[in-house]
Design a protein around this motif. Sequence first.
Motif, PDB file in Angstrom:
ATOM      1  N   LEU A  93     -19.841 -18.115 -18.836  1.00  0.00           N
ATOM      2  CA  LEU A  93     -20.379 -17.619 -19.981  1.00  0.00           C
ATOM      3  C   LEU A  93     -20.334 -15.950 -19.702  1.00  0.00           C
ATOM      4  N   LYS A 140     -26.469 -18.071 -27.622  1.00  0.00           N
ATOM      5  CA  LYS A 140     -25.833 -16.747 -27.135  1.00  0.00           C
ATOM      6  C   LYS A 140     -26.887 -15.348 -27.110  1.00  0.00           C
ATOM      7  N   TYR A 199     -18.257 -14.077 -25.039  1.00  0.00           N
ATOM      8  CA  TYR A 199     -19.337 -15.145 -24.537  1.00  0.00           C
ATOM      9  C   TYR A 199     -18.839 -16.167 -23.655  1.00  0.00           C
ATOM     10  N   LEU A 200     -17.637 -16.902 -24.481  1.00  0.00           N
ATOM     11  CA  LEU A 200     -17.163 -18.037 -23.795  1.00  0.00           C
ATOM     12  C   LEU A 200     -16.081 -17.541 -22.971  1.00  0.00           C
TER      13      LEU A 200
END
Length: 229
Positions: free
Chosen positions: A45, A198, A206-207
């Motif tokens: 992440l 998140k 984010y990913l």
Amino acid sequence: MGKKYVESAKLIDKGTLYEPSEAIELVLKTSKAKFDETIELALKLGVDPRHADQQVRGAVVLPHGTGKKVKVLVFAKGAKVKEAQEAGADYVGAQEYVDKIQKENWFDFDVVVATPDMMGVVGRLGRVLGPKGLMPNPKSGTVTFDVAKAIEEIKAGKVEYRVDKTSIVHVPIGKKSFESQKLLDNFHTLMEAVVKAKPSASKGQYLKSVVISSTMGPGIKINSTKVLD
């Protein structure tokens, strides 16, 4: 690397980002161990876990469970003891289990649930339960007076996800013996929960990466832009 691992690795193109369904088919094909391997996700992440406002933690009930029989230890007193027992808790008690863990190094359980009024007792176990990821926490629903609901959800396949110091979340989504569609259902349920979690303080992508693997098999990269398709 073992011979089976090397053979499995040949089936995977390391430069390819696979669709979730393709990755799941591949992970099942490359699971060569003789036991029922666990299928696990590793999510990198774009957060800095050193900051409190970038922590990612929660729990979600997978529609098809994890395939693992989970043993639940409940810290409770009074009427909540009977409630926990009737809901299927494997162990229910108070100070006697604190002593058992501290003196006997006993860890024959997978999840710990505690009623809020027992956290003073459970807090004494912070140093041993914390590093193992077993400390009850309100965010994961394991500190609650509704112990029956907590136990039922855990037994039904509730998993906890939590970002570690390296910004990675490791979560099991089933077993090699599962049908691919069940693994895909569990995959989507987990990914939806992690995406919803998140932190607002997280900026940029984010990913960062999504990798699926079996206990003894190689990792397979999933196209992170397709995780919720």
